[in-house]
Design an enzyme around this catalytic site. Structure first.
Site, short mmCIF file in Angstrom:
data_model
loop_
_atom_site.label_atom_id
_atom_site.label_comp_id
_atom_site.label_asym_id
_atom_site.label_seq_id
_atom_site.Cartn_x
_atom_site.Cartn_y
_atom_site.Cartn_z
N ASP A 533 -10.40 -12.76 -28.43
CA ASP A 533 -10.53 -12.98 -26.98
C ASP A 533 -11.83 -13.71 -26.66
O ASP A 533 -12.81 -13.59 -27.37
CB ASP A 533 -10.54 -11.63 -26.24
CG ASP A 533 -9.18 -10.95 -26.31
OD1 ASP A 533 -8.22 -11.62 -26.73
OD2 ASP A 533 -9.11 -9.76 -25.95
N ASP A 537 -16.21 -8.51 -26.32
CA ASP A 537 -15.58 -7.77 -27.41
C ASP A 537 -15.00 -8.69 -28.47
O ASP A 537 -15.11 -8.45 -29.66
CB ASP A 537 -14.46 -6.86 -26.87
CG ASP A 537 -15.03 -5.59 -26.29
OD1 ASP A 537 -16.23 -5.31 -26.53
OD2 ASP A 537 -14.29 -4.88 -25.58
#
Ligand code: 2B7
Length: 672
Positions: A533, A537
């Site tokens: 992504d 994170d």
């Protein structure tokens, strides 16, 4: 060029401090000097857990006892106080090492007025840093643990000191004094220290014994590594029965240092280079020094044997990285100079090192070591030192003998071309039936049989995995979903690593092995693409994966196989027009240019899993439209690479995120 005593004094000091740094919370961090934290402890812990001090109780550890003793003698020589070292192997398992240095001091120890300095040195563990398993495992290496460790692990050990025209002697058994310090009276023409010991069978086993071949080679190496010293060897004839190549008596002195060593090592092998590239340079300003001897063989194995402060570093490390960098850059600039920039463009340091036979010895203060056996130098400054000190002499060496330089250049270019050709010819063998059977269940493999043109996307989570599987081109794109955060290999031990299912799946899918068992020809894909992504994170997971590859298969990165996918963060729609932006800056730019302030609809992707397969394909996976970042080890700037990895090892996720964003020098942006 002879080393200056002051510099090598520094190097000698370095080995003594080649000890684990104090663990967190010990006085070392509070501004105490080493002298202040001379924590003294009995030798019981050493006998209880020898492995913690010498890395085990096998044959290697056994010989480590000898290194420890001869290294102390070397220190005395390197510091300019001793001119010879002598080693003698006796029947009954005894070995003795002597030097003609200052002799271990025998006066009362300031902290223990009842004991001599000699007794304190032989019966106590010194320096606060080396207790506690943490300190041991982080730095310092197994060298420099101290002669007291040798004493603790010896059935019997005796020390003779000739100092101030008198001879002294004290005996020990399993680390404890077995006699008082005796004054044996006046001596003339003798000074220095003699340590005679027999390793303890209770520790090393009844059949363990020092091997003459091995001790001989270690002894001779010291003479090569420090050209100023004379090393004498003697071995009882009964120990040499059935052993070839080890003389009963020999004396070594190699004024040519490593150059002599290399010549002796490669005798009989045809060389591509007619002269060795060899030299010895001190850093200015010091401290620090580098000595090297390098050649290129016509064929056969290549090697780098490296040393730090005369301690062997069989697992290489930062000094070797500096050497590789210097050779690659030197040859590249020679190629530029002679109008061969284009021919040279695909050459990697692997290609340069092919056929290379090299000896490298560095002297630095307070070296740090890493790896399972603490045999890899990890001090970052060694890279810079070696690279800087070798670069100029290498340029001169190339310029001074153009015929030789030409041969070398042609050779490395040929190696690079061969490598590239082999990769594309690798062809149909890729997936044998058996290998296919052993692939991890979660892998959605591609259908083509060749590695050439094949890609594997490593994605985060099953939902993103699902999107990626629908978005891919089945023929040449494989998808391997990993669940959640993968293990941080930078902090994990080898056992933890081996037990991690995610990483095991990854290794299985790639098929190429790790570290030195890495085989380029077994790599099942041409591109390994980390696709996470576009948020913090995701950046974190990507950085963990890059760290994993850097640690476990640096050659995969060197081979140019590792990439980062760049998924978009925003979708901007205006009427029938849809464009994607990777980050805030790009979004703003698009709004200002493409849409010129028009009213638009902006969507922010929460993750890959949220994207429609078609969107994912168009923006991130389709070779015609995507952007990939190729991860490179900055061979030219290993320090930067290392610093980057250190940053990854930190605990802050935002630092990891910045890694992805900042690394213009770490990644090359490509439109592939
Ligand atoms: C760290 C400890 C082990 N040591 C000294 C001085 C000289 C010296 C040694 C040695 C191996 C086999 C023969 C220093 C250093 C103890 O303190 S150990 N020489 N040689 C040795 O171990 N050889 C020393 C300052 C002033 N005078 C003597």
């Amino acid at each position: 060029m002879a080393p200056k005593p002051d510099l090598f004094g520094g190097a000698a000091a370095a080995r003594k401090s080649a000890k684990p740094a104090p663990a967190k919370g010990t006085p070392g961090e509070n501004g105490y000097t080493a002298a202040d934290i001379e924590v003294l402890e009995g030798l019981e812990p050493v006998r209880r857990r020898p492995g913690m001090y010498i890395g085990g109780t096998d044959e290697k550890a056994l010989h480590h006892l000898f290194s420890e003793v001869i290294d102390n003698a070397m220190d005395e020589a390197v510091a300019g106080h001793a001119t010879f070292i002598s080693v003698e192997m006796e029947p009954g398992g005894y070995i003795s090492v002597s030097d003609n240095g200052r002799g271990i001091p025998i006066d009362p120890h300031p902290k223990f007025p009842k004991k001599s300095a000699l007794e304190v040195i032989l019966t106590t563990l010194h320096s606060g840093g080396k207790f506690g398993s943490k300190a041991y495992s982080t730095s310092g290496g197994l060298h420099g643990v101290g002669v007291s460790v040798v004493n603790a692990l010896s059935e019997h050990l005796e020390v003779e000191v000739a100092r101030g025209q008198r001879l002294y002697k004290q005996s020990f058994s399993r680390g404890k004094p077995a006699s008082e310090l005796e004054d044996l009276g006046a001596v003339h023409n003798r000074r220095g220290t003699k340590v005679r010991f027999v390793p303890d069978k209770l520790i090393f086993g009844v059949n363990a014994h020092l091997k003459p071949q091995r001790v001989f080679a270690m002894t001779r190496a010291k003479a090569y590594l420090f050209a100023g010293i004379e090393v004498r060897w003697q071995c009882a004839p009964e120990l040499l029965a059935g052993i070839d190549g080890v003389p009963e008596k020999e004396s070594f002195k190699f004024p040519g240092g490593l150059k002599d060593y290399l010549a002796a090592t490669v005798t009989g092998r045809p060389l591509l280079t007619t002269e060795f590239f060899a030299g010895k340079v001190e850093a200015d300003p010091g401290p620090g020094a580098v000595e090297w001897a390098i050649g290129w063989a016509e064929d056969g194995d290549s090697f780098i044997h490296s040393y730090c402060n005369t301690i062997p570093t069989p697992d290489g490390g930062t000094h070797e990285a500096g050497l590789r960098g210097a050779l690659l850059r030197g040859l590249r600039s020679y190629a530029d100079l002679t109008g061969q920039t284009k021919r040279f463009k695909d050459v990697t340091s692997e290609d340069v090192m092919s056929g290379c036979v090299a000896l490298l010895s560095v002297f630095i203060r307070e070296p740090e070591f890493q790896g399972q056996t603490k045999e890899r130098l990890s001090s970052a400054e060694a890279t810079r030192l070696v690279e800087q000190l070798i670069r100029d002499p290498f340029d001169h060496w190339l310029a001074n003998s153009p015929a030789q330089a030409r041969r070398l250049l042609d050779r490395v270019i040929e190696v690079a071309e061969d490598r590239i050709r082999r990769r594309s010819e690798k062809g149909t063998l890729r997936k044998t039936a058996t290998r296919k059977l052993r692939l991890p269940g979660k892998l959605a493999d591609c259908t083509q049989d060749t590695a050439a043109g094949a890609e594997i996307f490593i994605v985060e989570g099953d939902s993103a995995g699902g999107s990626a599987k629908q978005a891919r081109a089945r023929q040449n794109q494989a998808v391997l979903p990993l669940r959640g955060k993968i293990l941080n290999v930078a902090n994990a031990g080898a056992d933890k690593l081996a037990n991690n299912q995610q990483l095991a799946d990854l290794l299985l899918a790639l098929g190429c092995g790790t570290k030195t068992s890495y085989r380029e020809e077994d790599l099942r894909y041409e591109k390994v693409i980390v696709m996470t992504d576009a948020d913090v994170d995701g950046a974190h997971i990507a950085s963990l994966l890059v760290t994993f590859f850097y640690r476990e298969m640096p050659n995969l990165i060197r081979g140019g196989h590792l990439y980062l996918a760049v998924p978009p963060l925003y979708r901007i729609t205006q009427g029938a027009t849809t464009v994607y932006a990777r980050n805030d800056a790009e979004r703003e730019k698009l709004l200002a240019t493409t849409f010129k302030g028009k009213k638009v609809d902006i969507g922010r992707f929460k993750g890959l899993g949220e994207m429609m397969p078609q969107q994912l394909r168009e923006t991130t996976m389709d070779p015609k439209r995507r952007t990939l970042l190729r991860v490179e080890i900055a061979e030219d700037d290993e320090i930067e690479t290392r610093a980057a990895v250190e940053r990854l090892m930190g605990s802050k996720a935002d630092a990891r995120f910045r890694f992805i964003q900042e690394h213009a020098q770490f990644v090359n942006e490509l439109d592939v």
